[in-house]
Motif scaffolding. Structure first.
Motif, PDB file in Angstrom:
ATOM      1  N   GLY A 106       8.988 -17.346 -24.050  1.00  0.00           N
ATOM      2  CA  GLY A 106       9.112 -18.752 -24.420  1.00  0.00           C
ATOM      3  C   GLY A 106       9.107 -18.971 -25.919  1.00  0.00           C
ATOM      4  N   PRO A 107       8.485 -20.076 -26.356  1.00  0.00           N
ATOM      5  CA  PRO A 107       8.494 -20.420 -27.780  1.00  0.00           C
ATOM      6  C   PRO A 107       7.496 -19.622 -28.615  1.00  0.00           C
ATOM      7  CG  PRO A 107       7.263 -22.062 -26.549  1.00  0.00           C
ATOM      8  CD  PRO A 107       7.859 -21.121 -25.526  1.00  0.00           C
ATOM      9  N   ASP A 108       6.679 -18.807 -27.967  1.00  0.00           N
ATOM     10  CA  ASP A 108       5.693 -18.021 -28.702  1.00  0.00           C
ATOM     11  C   ASP A 108       6.409 -17.096 -29.688  1.00  0.00           C
ATOM     12  OD1 ASP A 108       3.603 -16.559 -29.651  1.00  0.00           O
ATOM     13  OD2 ASP A 108       2.898 -15.844 -27.703  1.00  0.00           O
ATOM     14  N   PRO A 109       6.150 -17.229 -30.995  1.00  0.00           N
ATOM     15  CA  PRO A 109       6.870 -16.412 -31.978  1.00  0.00           C
ATOM     16  C   PRO A 109       6.327 -14.990 -32.095  1.00  0.00           C
ATOM     17  CG  PRO A 109       5.312 -17.836 -33.096  1.00  0.00           C
ATOM     18  CD  PRO A 109       5.236 -18.196 -31.626  1.00  0.00           C
ATOM     19  N   GLU A 110       5.195 -14.731 -31.491  1.00  0.00           N
ATOM     20  CA  GLU A 110       4.522 -13.444 -31.693  1.00  0.00           C
ATOM     21  C   GLU A 110       4.814 -12.472 -30.557  1.00  0.00           C
ATOM     22  OE1 GLU A 110      -0.035 -11.663 -32.180  1.00  0.00           O
ATOM     23  OE2 GLU A 110       0.326 -13.822 -32.052  1.00  0.00           O
ATOM     24  N   PHE A 111       5.190 -11.250 -30.936  1.00  0.00           N
ATOM     25  CA  PHE A 111       5.337 -10.178 -29.962  1.00  0.00           C
ATOM     26  C   PHE A 111       3.969  -9.556 -29.701  1.00  0.00           C
ATOM     27  CE2 PHE A 111       9.794 -10.416 -31.051  1.00  0.00           C
ATOM     28  CZ  PHE A 111      10.444 -10.020 -29.885  1.00  0.00           C
ATOM     29  N   LYS A 112       3.690  -9.275 -28.436  1.00  0.00           N
ATOM     30  CA  LYS A 112       2.423  -8.659 -28.052  1.00  0.00           C
ATOM     31  C   LYS A 112       2.692  -7.250 -27.536  1.00  0.00           C
ATOM     32  CE  LYS A 112       0.313 -13.087 -26.802  1.00  0.00           C
ATOM     33  NZ  LYS A 112       1.459 -13.924 -27.205  1.00  0.00           N
ATOM     34  N   LEU A 113       1.866  -6.326 -27.955  1.00  0.00           N
ATOM     35  CA  LEU A 113       2.034  -4.931 -27.569  1.00  0.00           C
ATOM     36  C   LEU A 113       1.600  -4.720 -26.123  1.00  0.00           C
ATOM     37  CD1 LEU A 113       2.707  -2.006 -28.386  1.00  0.00           C
ATOM     38  CD2 LEU A 113       0.335  -1.790 -29.181  1.00  0.00           C
ATOM     39  N   LEU A 114       2.482  -4.095 -25.331  1.00  0.00           N
ATOM     40  CA  LEU A 114       2.171  -3.812 -23.931  1.00  0.00           C
ATOM     41  C   LEU A 114       1.724  -2.372 -23.721  1.00  0.00           C
ATOM     42  CD1 LEU A 114       5.099  -5.615 -22.072  1.00  0.00           C
ATOM     43  CD2 LEU A 114       2.759  -6.411 -22.371  1.00  0.00           C
ATOM     44  N   GLY A 115       2.402  -1.441 -24.359  1.00  0.00           N
ATOM     45  CA  GLY A 115       2.089  -0.028 -24.146  1.00  0.00           C
ATOM     46  C   GLY A 115       3.176   0.844 -24.738  1.00  0.00           C
ATOM     47  N   GLY A 116       3.308   2.052 -24.217  1.00  0.00           N
ATOM     48  CA  GLY A 116       4.299   2.968 -24.762  1.00  0.00           C
ATOM     49  C   GLY A 116       4.924   3.855 -23.706  1.00  0.00           C
ATOM     50  N   LEU A 117       6.160   4.284 -23.967  1.00  0.00           N
ATOM     51  CA  LEU A 117       6.871   5.223 -23.107  1.00  0.00           C
ATOM     52  C   LEU A 117       7.206   6.471 -23.902  1.00  0.00           C
ATOM     53  CD1 LEU A 117       9.437   2.887 -21.277  1.00  0.00           C
ATOM     54  CD2 LEU A 117       7.131   3.524 -20.540  1.00  0.00           C
ATOM     55  N   GLY A 118       7.352   7.572 -23.179  1.00  0.00           N
ATOM     56  CA  GLY A 118       7.716   8.831 -23.821  1.00  0.00           C
ATOM     57  C   GLY A 118       8.176   9.820 -22.780  1.00  0.00           C
ATOM     58  N   ILE A 119       8.306  11.066 -23.184  1.00  0.00           N
ATOM     59  CA  ILE A 119       8.771  12.099 -22.267  1.00  0.00           C
ATOM     60  C   ILE A 119       7.846  12.230 -21.063  1.00  0.00           C
ATOM     61  CG2 ILE A 119       9.085  14.597 -22.012  1.00  0.00           C
ATOM     62  CD1 ILE A 119      11.403  13.197 -23.355  1.00  0.00           C
ATOM     63  N   GLU A 120       6.547  12.114 -21.285  1.00  0.00           N
ATOM     64  CA  GLU A 120       5.589  12.277 -20.194  1.00  0.00           C
ATOM     65  C   GLU A 120       5.399  11.002 -19.375  1.00  0.00           C
ATOM     66  OE1 GLU A 120       1.984  13.793 -21.769  1.00  0.00           O
ATOM     67  OE2 GLU A 120       2.839  15.731 -22.338  1.00  0.00           O
ATOM     68  N   LYS A 121       5.867   9.898 -19.874  1.00  0.00           N
ATOM     69  CA  LYS A 121       5.754   8.618 -19.158  1.00  0.00           C
ATOM     70  C   LYS A 121       7.026   7.830 -19.435  1.00  0.00           C
ATOM     71  CE  LYS A 121       3.068   4.336 -19.158  1.00  0.00           C
ATOM     72  NZ  LYS A 121       1.978   3.595 -19.818  1.00  0.00           N
ATOM     73  N   GLN A 122       7.999   7.976 -18.555  1.00  0.00           N
ATOM     74  CA  GLN A 122       9.326   7.436 -18.822  1.00  0.00           C
ATOM     75  C   GLN A 122       9.539   6.038 -18.248  1.00  0.00           C
ATOM     76  OE1 GLN A 122      12.473  10.244 -18.017  1.00  0.00           O
ATOM     77  NE2 GLN A 122      11.294  11.979 -18.798  1.00  0.00           N
ATOM     78  N   SER A 123       8.559   5.507 -17.567  1.00  0.00           N
ATOM     79  CA  SER A 123       8.661   4.130 -17.080  1.00  0.00           C
ATOM     80  C   SER A 123       7.267   3.564 -16.878  1.00  0.00           C
ATOM     81  CB  SER A 123       9.448   4.071 -15.763  1.00  0.00           C
ATOM     82  OG  SER A 123       8.720   4.697 -14.722  1.00  0.00           O
ATOM     83  N   ALA A 124       7.188   2.254 -16.872  1.00  0.00           N
ATOM     84  CA  ALA A 124       5.909   1.586 -16.628  1.00  0.00           C
ATOM     85  C   ALA A 124       6.181   0.196 -16.085  1.00  0.00           C
ATOM     86  CB  ALA A 124       5.076   1.504 -17.905  1.00  0.00           C
ATOM     87  N   ILE A 125       5.281  -0.262 -15.242  1.00  0.00           N
ATOM     88  CA  ILE A 125       5.354  -1.618 -14.706  1.00  0.00           C
ATOM     89  C   ILE A 125       4.282  -2.437 -15.408  1.00  0.00           C
ATOM     90  CG2 ILE A 125       5.225  -3.061 -12.652  1.00  0.00           C
ATOM     91  CD1 ILE A 125       5.918  -0.587 -11.005  1.00  0.00           C
ATOM     92  N   TYR A 126       4.709  -3.472 -16.110  1.00  0.00           N
ATOM     93  CA  TYR A 126       3.776  -4.285 -16.874  1.00  0.00           C
ATOM     94  C   TYR A 126       3.567  -5.632 -16.196  1.00  0.00           C
ATOM     95  CZ  TYR A 126       4.594  -0.912 -20.591  1.00  0.00           C
ATOM     96  OH  TYR A 126       4.687   0.243 -21.321  1.00  0.00           O
ATOM     97  N   ARG A 127       2.344  -6.057 -16.170  1.00  0.00           N
ATOM     98  CA  ARG A 127       2.011  -7.365 -15.619  1.00  0.00           C
ATOM     99  C   ARG A 127       2.238  -8.422 -16.693  1.00  0.00           C
ATOM    100  NH1 ARG A 127      -3.952  -9.237 -13.482  1.00  0.00           N
ATOM    101  NH2 ARG A 127      -3.297 -11.131 -12.424  1.00  0.00           N
ATOM    102  N   ILE A 128       2.992  -9.470 -16.373  1.00  0.00           N
ATOM    103  CA  ILE A 128       3.335 -10.464 -17.388  1.00  0.00           C
ATOM    104  C   ILE A 128       2.850 -11.862 -17.049  1.00  0.00           C
ATOM    105  CG2 ILE A 128       5.302  -9.192 -18.294  1.00  0.00           C
ATOM    106  CD1 ILE A 128       7.121 -10.990 -16.604  1.00  0.00           C
ATOM    107  N   ASN A 129       1.961 -11.985 -16.082  1.00  0.00           N
ATOM    108  CA  ASN A 129       1.252 -13.250 -15.905  1.00  0.00           C
ATOM    109  C   ASN A 129      -0.101 -12.963 -15.299  1.00  0.00           C
ATOM    110  OD1 ASN A 129       1.501 -13.027 -13.111  1.00  0.00           O
ATOM    111  ND2 ASN A 129       3.221 -14.447 -12.978  1.00  0.00           N
ATOM    112  N   GLN A 130      -0.866 -14.016 -14.965  1.00  0.00           N
ATOM    113  CA  GLN A 130      -2.243 -13.837 -14.532  1.00  0.00           C
ATOM    114  C   GLN A 130      -2.407 -13.880 -13.025  1.00  0.00           C
ATOM    115  OE1 GLN A 130      -4.676 -16.584 -16.667  1.00  0.00           O
ATOM    116  NE2 GLN A 130      -4.070 -15.796 -18.654  1.00  0.00           N
ATOM    117  N   LYS A 131      -1.324 -13.702 -12.304  1.00  0.00           N
ATOM    118  CA  LYS A 131      -1.407 -13.650 -10.847  1.00  0.00           C
ATOM    119  C   LYS A 131      -2.214 -12.428 -10.442  1.00  0.00           C
ATOM    120  CE  LYS A 131       1.554 -13.389  -6.744  1.00  0.00           C
ATOM    121  NZ  LYS A 131       2.948 -13.316  -6.271  1.00  0.00           N
ATOM    122  N   PRO A 132      -3.176 -12.562  -9.493  1.00  0.00           N
ATOM    123  CA  PRO A 132      -3.990 -11.423  -9.089  1.00  0.00           C
ATOM    124  C   PRO A 132      -3.143 -10.251  -8.613  1.00  0.00           C
ATOM    125  CG  PRO A 132      -4.883 -13.449  -8.178  1.00  0.00           C
ATOM    126  CD  PRO A 132      -3.550 -13.797  -8.782  1.00  0.00           C
TER     127      PRO A 132
END
Length: 226
Positions: A59-85
């Protein structure tokens, strides 16, 4: 080099915007979306000495927030992007590198509206990426500590105020009882400052009877207890 997908949306591929910098844009992503998957495309050459840091902006939030990192040992990740349980039985909590959930609560709306979501990807050396990730965790921990400190301080201040009020009320009540007792007994002074103990017992008996008949007697503004 990178792609992203979430429920009900087509796969979005990353666009290189600068050297080792990529973005993935969802123009109208439903705010009810709970998770987004970021992954490396198959058969790409990715240096094992580097890490792709994943950032998020909604949305209008100008700030990027760090989620995590990917690399050879971790080539994908599922990130939670809201507060749903999170349902821990939905298979998303697997510890495998290709099916890993990073539980990052982001402040997104969950009203059914849509918003623009931008994923930023920055490829850094492993050493630099580790430092950035650790700093992010430290900042989050510090923020949590500050919030807890504020909460404890507020609780302590409220407790002090409550205790102060209780002490003041007790002092006022004691003064009220003593003043009433003194006024009653002084009328029986024999001129030498002495009062028969029977008169005190008489005052006490009357006081207890009146208190029994009127439990709110001591909280009354009336200074005459008898």
């Amino acid at each position: 080099m990178f792609g992203a997908i979430c429920s009900g949306q087509p796969v979005q591929l990353a666009t290189e915007v600068d050297n080792l910098k990529y973005t993935i844009e969802f123009k109208e992503l439903p705010s009810s979306i709970s998770f987004i998957t970021i992954f490396m495309l198959p058969n790409i050459q990715f240096d094992l000495n580097y890490t792709a840091l994943i950032y998020f902006k909604a949305g209008p939030d100008p700030e990027f927030k760090l989620l995590g990192g990917l690399g050879i040992e971790k080539q994908s990740a599922i990130y939670r992007i809201n507060q749903k349980p999170v349902n821990r039985n939905d298979g998303l909590s697997s510890s495998s590198n290709n099916n890993m959930v990073d539980d990052i609560d982001m402040d997104t709306d969950n009203t059914g509206a849509t918003q623009e979501v931008i994923i930023g990807i920055s490829i850094e050396t492993n050493q630099a990426a580790e430092f950035i990730l650790q700093q992010s965790k430290l900042n989050n921990n510090n923020n949590n500590a500050v919030n807890k400190t504020k909460l404890l301080t507020s609780y302590a201040n409220n407790s002090v105020n409550a205790n102060s009020n209780t002490i003041l009320q007790n002092q006022q009540l004691a003064n009220k009882i003593i003043e009433n007792c003194y006024n009653y007994l002084s009328s029986f002074d024999d001129g030498t400052g002495k009062v028969p103990i029977a008169k005190f017992n008489e005052w006490w008996k009357k006081f207890m009877i009146k208190l029994k008949n009127n439990p709110k007697l001591l909280s009354s503004s009336d200074s005459d207890l008898l």
